[in-house]
Design a protein around this motif. Structure first.
Motif: not given
Length: 258
Positions: A188-191, A195-201
């Motif tokens: 639930p903490e991930i908004n 429509g966007v999910i952010n990733f760190n590489i």
């Protein structure tokens, strides 16, 4: 204002509020694009190609990166009652443009109640051994080894400044056993309402000598130092299975959710 008028006003306000709630709920269930956005880093510093230098994680000198790209494949979205497998799910994510990120857009899905997301780093053995054009796969591209071997899963090139010398860095990683599947819980903490999910590489993770689960990695770092590969001792990795495996260990940890 008479009592009847006040009641009418209250009733109309309640109707309007209820209509708004229903409209918002209905809008959220409509199909929309889901964007997976990848941000490249080196440790806690954003990756800037060509002009920014970073410390050699396992030794002396500083390195710069001029080219960084990798394949992301087999994206799967899990919901309480169904699972969506993206078609032609082979994406070349590259960080050689003006943008500070690259992204994958999965069009027209209902993202409400998304619970899990999985993706692969590299190309699965079945597709890697086939001569086909699917998604971003192109056997004639720079990311292909040749018609017999398959694809490079990851390409990193740059330079290590070591004392008064410039050492070329070339990491072309990818054999069938390098293919790595990552799974992410959508809490639930991930908004994802927008429509966007952010990733760190994190490029630095590729040079750690042992694999650790991403969730426990920060806790481990606070207790003890992590051993890293010295770039000067492993500056050129292509067809050596042992060296490829040493770099591919980092696939387990170098992508995380922001």
């Amino acid at each position: 204002m008479t009592k009847s008028n006040k009641l009418t006003l209250v009733f109309c306000t309640l109707i309007l509020a209820a209509t708004l709630v229903v409209a918002i709920a209905w809008h959220r269930t409509l199909p929309q694009d889901l964007t997976l956005r990848f941000h490249p880093y080196v440790g806690d510093k954003p990756l800037v190609l060509n002009n920014q230098s970073y410390k050699n994680p396992g030794g002396d000198g500083e390195f710069t990166i001029r080219d960084f790209q990798l394949f992301i494949s087999n994206i799967t979205l899990a919901f309480p009652n169904n699972t969506i497998n993206e078609e032609e799910s082979y994406h070349l994510v590259r960080f050689d443009g003006d943008s500070t990120f690259d992204q994958i857009v999965i069009p027209s899905i209902k993202i409400q109640n998304l619970r899990k997301l999985s993706l692969g780093i590299g190309i699965d053995p079945k597709a890697n051994g086939a001569i086909l054009f699917s998604g971003d796969l192109d056997p004639n591209s720079r990311m292909a080894w040749n018609w017999q071997v398959g694809y490079k899963f990851l390409l990193v090139e740059g330079t290590l400044a070591l004392r008064e010398s410039q050492l070329p860095l070339v990491y072309h990683i990818g054999f069938d056993d390098s293919y790595t599947e990552l799974n992410f819980d959508i809490t639930p903490e991930i908004n994802v309402k927008n429509g966007v999910i952010n990733f760190n590489i994190d490029l630095r993770r590729l040079f750690q000598k042992s694999s650790k689960k991403a969730k426990s990695l920060k806790k481990q770092e606070s207790k003890q130092d992590i051993e890293y590969i010295d770039m000067s001792e492993m500056s050129h990795v292509k067809f050596s299975p042992r060296d490829v495996k040493a770099i591919a260990i980092g696939f387990q940890d170098f992508i995380s959710m922001l």
